[in-house]
Design an enzyme around this catalytic site. Structure first.
Site, PDB file in Angstrom:
ATOM      1  N   ASN A   1       0.862  -1.185   0.000  1.00  0.00           N
ATOM      2  CA  ASN A   1       0.000   0.000   0.000  1.00  0.00           C
ATOM      3  C   ASN A   1       0.899   1.236   0.000  1.00  0.00           C
ATOM      4  OD1 ASN A   1      -1.913   1.983   0.385  1.00  0.00           O
ATOM      5  ND2 ASN A   1      -2.342   1.430   2.520  1.00  0.00           N
ATOM      6  N   TRP A   2       1.016   1.875  -1.158  1.00  0.00           N
ATOM      7  CA  TRP A   2       1.887   3.044  -1.270  1.00  0.00           C
ATOM      8  C   TRP A   2       1.320   4.281  -0.586  1.00  0.00           C
ATOM      9  CZ3 TRP A   2       4.206   3.290  -6.945  1.00  0.00           C
ATOM     10  CH2 TRP A   2       5.012   2.163  -7.150  1.00  0.00           C
ATOM     11  N   LYS A   3       0.031   4.244  -0.248  1.00  0.00           N
ATOM     12  CA  LYS A   3      -0.633   5.410   0.339  1.00  0.00           C
ATOM     13  C   LYS A   3      -0.438   6.622  -0.602  1.00  0.00           C
ATOM     14  CE  LYS A   3      -0.240   3.296   4.837  1.00  0.00           C
ATOM     15  NZ  LYS A   3      -0.125   3.465   6.303  1.00  0.00           N
TER      16      LYS A   3
ATOM     17  N   HIS B   1      -9.392   0.713   5.329  1.00  0.00           N
ATOM     18  CA  HIS B   1      -8.116   0.985   5.981  1.00  0.00           C
ATOM     19  C   HIS B   1      -8.337   1.962   7.140  1.00  0.00           C
ATOM     20  CE1 HIS B   1      -3.999   2.351   6.643  1.00  0.00           C
ATOM     21  NE2 HIS B   1      -3.590   1.282   5.989  1.00  0.00           N
TER      22      HIS B   1
ATOM     23  N   GLU C   1      -6.868   4.469   8.109  1.00  0.00           N
ATOM     24  CA  GLU C   1      -6.747   5.888   7.765  1.00  0.00           C
ATOM     25  C   GLU C   1      -8.020   6.401   7.109  1.00  0.00           C
ATOM     26  OE1 GLU C   1      -1.952   5.340   7.341  1.00  0.00           O
ATOM     27  OE2 GLU C   1      -3.144   5.582   5.519  1.00  0.00           O
TER      28      GLU C   1
ATOM     29  N   GLU D   1      -4.870  -5.026  11.016  1.00  0.00           N
ATOM     30  CA  GLU D   1      -3.913  -3.948  11.203  1.00  0.00           C
ATOM     31  C   GLU D   1      -4.193  -3.229  12.522  1.00  0.00           C
ATOM     32  OE1 GLU D   1      -2.313  -2.327   7.119  1.00  0.00           O
ATOM     33  OE2 GLU D   1      -4.263  -1.479   7.577  1.00  0.00           O
TER      34      GLU D   1
ATOM     35  N   GLY E   1       2.616   2.729  10.840  1.00  0.00           N
ATOM     36  CA  GLY E   1       3.457   3.889  10.634  1.00  0.00           C
ATOM     37  C   GLY E   1       4.111   4.418  11.895  1.00  0.00           C
TER      38      GLY E   1
ATOM     39  N   SER F   1       3.656  -1.814  10.329  1.00  0.00           N
ATOM     40  CA  SER F   1       5.106  -1.678  10.429  1.00  0.00           C
ATOM     41  C   SER F   1       5.840  -2.984  10.116  1.00  0.00           C
ATOM     42  CB  SER F   1       5.512  -1.139  11.803  1.00  0.00           C
ATOM     43  OG  SER F   1       4.956   0.156  12.018  1.00  0.00           O
TER      44      SER F   1
ATOM     45  N   GLY G   1       3.090  -1.145   4.275  1.00  0.00           N
ATOM     46  CA  GLY G   1       3.043   0.291   4.045  1.00  0.00           C
ATOM     47  C   GLY G   1       4.383   0.829   3.586  1.00  0.00           C
ATOM     48  N   GLY G   2       5.104   1.480   4.497  1.00  0.00           N
ATOM     49  CA  GLY G   2       6.342   2.167   4.129  1.00  0.00           C
ATOM     50  C   GLY G   2       7.358   1.299   3.415  1.00  0.00           C
TER      51      GLY G   2
END
Length: 246
Positions: free
Chosen positions: A13-15, A91, A93, A163, A169, A208, A229-230
């Site tokens: 997930n590049w967000k 998600h 967010e 999650e 994050g 993470s 994610g990151g």
């Protein structure tokens, strides 16, 4: 990795990150991995840049409506036309920053399935729920909303990502034991609706996950891969995570 026939699954997930250069990097340097289902979920603007990719494409969000006066939204038909086969739904967010309730998330899951795409349904608790001991009730309510809207058949047509919000994050990761405990609970809850489907649905961990901790998470019995994610923004790290899943 769990000792069953569930094929490992890793989604990136590049967000709201990335650019054409990152797209090119992944197209050129992410190796094919036939033992793992690999999905990249870039910002929707870049979906059309992934022609002939060796991996599947997913969207980060979608409207529950088919078309119409919904400024700024993206429809399932549009995503399908761009080659999307997966959609991240619910998600944290989106839930926290955009007010998506359990009922809205359930409506989106239903729309995604009816359009012939596969939802990656995200569930998970905030820190205060974890600390108060209410994790299972919180996660159950998220699952129940989808079951009430879609019926039990959603289980066989979805991927589910656990999650914990406190681990997204933040650099904090649920321990493998904490993650496995909740994954086992999720599968147990799904089994009450459809025992066979519950054994075959892929359950992902997100929060993470990185190249260093992926293996110890993925060897847990009920963890079938990750929603990353990151670490999905660096092709070498993401490659390492996919290898850990296989």
């Amino acid at each position: 990795m769990s000792n069953n026939n569930r094929k490992p699954f890793v989604a990136g997930n590049w967000k709201m990150n990335g650019n054409k250069a990152l797209v090119s990097d992944f197209l050129s340097n992410l190796p094919a991995n036939n033992s793992v289902d690999v999905v990249i979920c870039p910002p929707s603007l870049y979906l059309s840049n992934f022609d002939n990719a060796a991996f599947a494409l997913g969207a980060q969000n979608v409207s529950e409506y088919a078309s119409g006066a919904h400024t700024g939204e993206t429809s399932l038909a549009m995503l399908s036309e761009l080659g999307c086969t997966y959609v991240i739904v619910g998600h944290s967010e989106r839930r926290e920053n955009h007010g998506e309730s359990n009922d809205i998330v359930a409506s989106k899951v239903k729309a995604v399935i009816e359009a012939g795409l596969t939802p990656i349904l995200c569930i998970g608790e905030p820190l205060e729920v974890r600390e108060s001991g209410g994790v299972f009730d919180y996660v159950k309510a998220q699952l129940d909303a989808v079951a009430n809207e879609c019926g039990k058949q959603y289980i066989s047509q979805s991927v589910i990502a656990y999650e914990p919000i406190w681990a997204i994050g933040t650099g904090k990761t649920a321990s493998p034991e904490q993650a496995q405990e909740v994954h086992a609970f999720i599968r147990q809850e799904l089994s009450k609706l459809d025992a066979n489907a519950a054994q075959s649905v892929r359950l992902l961990y997100g929060g993470s996950v990185n190249a260093g901790n992926a293996h110890e998470l993925f060897v847990q019995e009920d963890i079938d891969g990750g929603l990353i994610g990151g670490a999905s923004l660096k092709v070498q790290d993401f490659t390492t995570i996919c290898q850990a899943a296989s």
